[in-house]
Scaffold this motif. Structure first.
Motif, mmCIF file in Angstrom:
data_model
loop_
_atom_site.group_PDB
_atom_site.id
_atom_site.type_symbol
_atom_site.label_atom_id
_atom_site.label_comp_id
_atom_site.label_asym_id
_atom_site.label_seq_id
_atom_site.Cartn_x
_atom_site.Cartn_y
_atom_site.Cartn_z
ATOM 1 N N LEU A 1 0.832 -1.204 0.000
ATOM 2 C CA LEU A 1 0.000 0.000 0.000
ATOM 3 C C LEU A 1 0.866 1.253 0.000
ATOM 4 O O LEU A 1 0.572 2.226 -0.696
ATOM 5 N N LEU A 2 1.955 1.204 0.785
ATOM 6 C CA LEU A 2 2.886 2.336 0.811
ATOM 7 C C LEU A 2 3.399 2.625 -0.600
ATOM 8 O O LEU A 2 3.380 3.767 -1.076
ATOM 9 N N LEU A 3 3.820 1.566 -1.289
ATOM 10 C CA LEU A 3 4.351 1.760 -2.648
ATOM 11 C C LEU A 3 3.273 2.295 -3.583
ATOM 12 O O LEU A 3 3.530 3.184 -4.407
ATOM 13 N N LEU A 4 2.069 1.752 -3.455
ATOM 14 C CA LEU A 4 0.984 2.192 -4.340
ATOM 15 C C LEU A 4 0.653 3.663 -4.108
ATOM 16 O O LEU A 4 0.390 4.412 -5.055
ATOM 17 N N VAL A 5 0.663 4.077 -2.857
ATOM 18 C CA VAL A 5 0.347 5.477 -2.576
ATOM 19 C C VAL A 5 1.444 6.387 -3.147
ATOM 20 O O VAL A 5 1.160 7.448 -3.718
ATOM 21 N N LEU A 6 2.704 5.950 -3.014
ATOM 22 C CA LEU A 6 3.773 6.751 -3.612
ATOM 23 C C LEU A 6 3.609 6.812 -5.131
ATOM 24 O O LEU A 6 3.837 7.856 -5.755
ATOM 25 N N ALA A 7 3.174 5.701 -5.715
ATOM 26 C CA ALA A 7 2.947 5.680 -7.169
ATOM 27 C C ALA A 7 1.812 6.635 -7.541
ATOM 28 O O ALA A 7 1.853 7.305 -8.579
ATOM 29 N N LEU A 8 0.809 6.704 -6.670
ATOM 30 C CA LEU A 8 -0.281 7.655 -6.908
ATOM 31 C C LEU A 8 0.240 9.079 -6.951
ATOM 32 O O LEU A 8 -0.126 9.865 -7.825
ATOM 33 N N SER A 9 1.093 9.418 -5.998
ATOM 34 C CA SER A 9 1.530 10.805 -5.950
ATOM 35 C C SER A 9 2.460 11.098 -7.126
ATOM 36 O O SER A 9 2.442 12.194 -7.676
ATOM 37 N N LEU A 10 3.229 10.106 -7.534
ATOM 38 C CA LEU A 10 4.110 10.308 -8.695
ATOM 39 C C LEU A 10 3.304 10.526 -9.974
ATOM 40 O O LEU A 10 3.570 11.441 -10.752
ATOM 41 N N THR A 11 2.277 9.697 -10.175
ATOM 42 C CA THR A 11 1.483 9.835 -11.405
ATOM 43 C C THR A 11 0.627 11.100 -11.366
ATOM 44 O O THR A 11 0.422 11.751 -12.382
#
Lengths: 594, 181
Positions: free
Chosen positions: A124-134
């Motif tokens: 989930l941590l990685l996915l949230v970081l991916a959200l902010s990057l995209t």
């Protein structure tokens, strides 16, 4: 009413479900420290709601992304607030994720049998970081564009698969429509879908294994409702207040100028990625070692995170985990501080930031009149106030100056060797030229051969000898000559002095002040010097910049002024932009024009 | 009477905690949807565009005998953030109605907004291909079973020399009265 709820319950089992949700046992009683997980769910739900509403107004393509975000931010009702809420909640989530992770490790909540739950949390941590990057790219402004280019560039240096990965993420050879459609699909569909699935798994596993009580227990066990719910709600409220504080303080999220691959930009990632950015600047990660910093180090960190539940089974292992996380936080904080400090103390960077900010404000002013279908970038590219100084600095400022600088506020390395063009065409500028003290000085012709020419000689020797009548006629002549320029800033003056200008025009053609001895003016006079018909007007100035050696102007007496148009050093458009800028012709919003 | 200080019974304390949780929870739940609703409702704030006269054609291009001719209407089109000069924004039928007089009808059917066709011939009329409405040359409904709530929308015309200028406007489809959109 009761029978209605009974009916619902009979069909759905809602009472049992509600009971399960609310009456989860909290061993040792409710505590504030258990609230972090709830704040994350709360933030994520804000993101889903605000994101869906933003989606209603967002248009992902390279001609409409910035434009639609501009419209949300600056035109739509409460749009800035909605977008700011989305933006700052994203930042809050990153902070809360770090806090949640720390709390889980400190309390040992990751140990057996909760490993899988810990791993879903890491995902989930990685996915949230991916959200902010995209999400960073979606406004398609300079900031998001350049920062994301760095990120996809890093993906591109992955050994073997890098170039293919980069191409797939970008969707084409270069950034464009498909980069946006892909990032948008990732940001609004694929990644949130994954997050929802993993939140379900995460909460399910959390319920399965129960809450990990912080020992020693301070109170008897109690149900989740109402004591823990109350604490969770209060912490969520505090988080919301902080988000709202930042949102109101900066009136929503920034929107930079539209993405432009041809304009430099002081790119920085969002603050929570700054440590990565700074780490890659460390000398150990220079050159071929960059891949180590960009890919190997983060991978190692992830491997340690994933292994934590195993390591944590022993006392030493748990201590190692804690030490590792604190050390990581320390390193991240130091690197972030270093990055910010470097930027703060870099005047060049600060100047670039100011310039970018200025351009962002300018394009928003221009967009107020409507945006062409080619996109808002066209507004900036066709704006004399934006482009004029840049063209001037690149092409003119090695000899000329504008108010003592290169147009952009800088100082070229060469000394001034041709006139300072601030106010060119105006009465002041002309009056200065006719000042015997100034004409051969640095602000006019001091650096040129013209300082020794006939005109300078006339101003230095003949003009001081003029009698009162001649001086008055010269004054009228200069007012008339300046009126030829038709400057916007002088329009009111020119209108007021129409009679004087008519007199002056006669003098320019006549013999009292000697202009006609060398200059042509509306068909009369000699043509050894430049033709003064329409002097300083857009047509005159663009023709002059195009070719000052033309017989209409200096002819053979031209001193080093390049033929920017004839020799194709600048396009007609660029010459027009710099001429408009020098003449003060650019868009001013009506409210500010008065 | 002496009352010793005692903590409130658990039920009362529980009630306060529950009430506070619900109030705070409600406040938390409301912020994002309300912010979104404002943005969602933004189009309601936008005023309908009042038409201005635009030049659509010249008298010489209109056939004699009252037959209609279709003309594109070019206007500065505002599409949310885009402003584009000289964009086709619709079409009108123009027809001569006597010496120096021209009638302009919006080519959109008032029923559901389909494009109506002009049928030349002995019995000139307009016909909407979507639901078979027929309209006379003056725009009035011809067939009694037409689903159209009103006649074709006539638009103000000005003749400036030989130029035909029309104040173009679209009206809401499906309603009896003409309401500008």
């Amino acid at each position: 009413m009761k029978s209605f709820f009974d009916w619902i319950d009979h069909r759905t089992g809602s009472k049992k479900l509600l009971h399960e949700v609310l009456f989860e046992n909290v061993p040792g009683g409710a505590r504030w420290r258990y609230a972090w997980g709830s704040t994350l769910v709360f933030c994520f739900s804000i993101q889903v709601v605000t994101g869906l509403f933003l989606w209603l107004a967002y248009s992902p393509s390279s001609q409409t992304a910035w434009e639609s975000v501009y419209y949300i931010q600056h035109v739509m009702w409460g749009g800035w607030f909605l977008r700011g809420l989305h933006h700052f909640t994203a930042q809050a989530m990153t902070v809360l994720l770090a806090l949640h992770l720390m709390q889980v490790v400190i309390d040992g909540a990751y140990k057996a049998p909760r490993e899988v739950n810990f791993w879903t949390g890491v995902l989930l941590l990685l996915l949230v970081l991916a959200l902010s990057l995209t999400g960073y790219l979606l406004p398609w402004d300079q900031k998001g564009y350049w920062a994301t280019r760095v990120a996809t560039g890093i993906a591109g240096i992955t050994p073997m698969i890098g170039p293919a990965v980069e191409r797939l993420v970008v969707g084409a050879n270069d950034y464009g429509h498909h980069t946006l459609t892909r990032f948008f699909a990732l940001h609004a569909g694929i990644i949130p879908g994954g997050i929802i699935a993993f939140i379900v798994a995460h909460v399910y596993l959390f319920r399965r294994h129960g809450l990990t009580a912080k020992l020693p227990k301070k109170a008897p066990d109690s149900p989740f409702w109402p004591d823990q719910v109350f604490r969770d709600a209060v912490v969520c409220l505090a988080v919301l207040i902080v988000i709202l504080f930042f949102n109101f303080r900066s009136h929503g999220a920034d929107l930079d100028a539209p993405a432009d691959p041809s304009e430099p930009y002081p790119a920085r990632p969002e603050w929570y990625f700054l440590f990565l950015f700074q780490m890659l600047k460390l000398p150990v990660f220079k050159g071929s070692m960059e891949v180590v910093g960009a890919i190997v180090v983060p991978t190692v960190v992830m491997v340690v995170l994933v292994a934590m539940p195993y390591l944590g089974n022993s006392k030493q292992g748990h201590r190692f985990n804690l030490g590792f996380l604190w050390a990581m936080l320390g390193v991240m904080a130091s690197l972030t501080y270093l990055a910010m400090n470097e930027d703060r103390n870099d005047p060049g960077f600060q100047a670039d930031v100011r310039a970018a900010k200025w351009e962002a404000e300018r394009v928003i002013t221009l967009a107020g009149e409507g945006i062409p279908t080619t996109g808002a970038i066209t507004l900036l590219r066709n704006d004399p106030l934006t482009q004029g100084p840049k063209i001037f600095a690149r092409n003119c400022a090695s000899c000329h100056r504008y108010d003592g600088h290169d147009g952009l506020g800088g100082q070229p390395k060469d000394k001034i060797s041709a006139s300072d063009l601030k106010g060119f065409g105006s009465r002041e500028w002309l009056t200065g030229l006719f000042d015997p003290e100034k004409i051969a000085g640095p602000l006019y012709w001091g650096g040129t051969e013209h300082a020794e020419g006939k005109m300078a000689k006339f101003v230095k020797e003949d003009v001081p000898e003029f009698n009162a009548e001649q001086k008055e006629k010269l004054r009228q002549g200069l007012i008339a000559l300046s009126a030829e320029a038709g400057l916007k800033a002088q329009a009111a003056l020119d209108k007021r002095d129409a009679a004087l200008i008519a007199e002056g025009q006669k003098e320019l053609k006549g013999s009292t002040i000697n202009c006609a001895d060398c200059h042509k003016f509306h068909g009369d006079g000699d043509d050894t010097g430049p033709d003064l018909t329409g002097w300083g007007s857009r047509e005159w100035l663009t023709a002059f910049i195009s070719d000052a050696s033309h017989e209409r102007f200096y002819g053979e007496k031209n001193d080093r002024m390049p033929a920017f148009g004839t020799d194709k050093m600048l396009t007609e458009r660029e010459i027009g932009l710099v001429a408009d800028w020098l003449r003060g012709e650019w868009y001013v919003p009506k409210s500010r024009a008065e | 009477m002496h009352q010793p200080h005692v903590p409130p019974p658990p039920d009362r304390r529980n009630f306060l905690t529950k009430a506070a949780s619900i109030v705070i929870g409600g406040a938390l739940a409301v912020v994002a949807p309300v912010a979104g609703l404002f943005v969602l409702l933004d189009p309601l704030r936008r005023k309908s565009q009042a038409g201005t006269f635009v030049k659509v054609g010249s008298l010489s291009s209109l056939p004699a005998g009252g037959a209609a001719q279709k003309f594109q209407v070019l206007e500065t089109k505002t599409d949310v953030w885009n402003v584009t000069p000289n964009e086709p924004v619709g079409a009108v039928y123009l027809q001569r109605v006597g010496e120096g007089k021209v009638r302009a009808l919006n080519a959109k059917c008032p029923h559901a907004g389909c494009f109506v066709n002009f049928k030349p011939g002995d019995a000139m009329h307009y016909h909407c291909p979507c639901h078979n409405s027929s309209f006379g040359m003056d725009g009035k409904i011809l067939n009694p079973n037409s689903p159209s709530p009103r006649a074709l929308d006539e638009l103000p015309v000005e003749l400036r020399g030989t130029e035909i200028w029309v104040r173009f406007q679209n009206f809401r489809a499906g309603v009896k009265d003409r309401e500008p959109v």
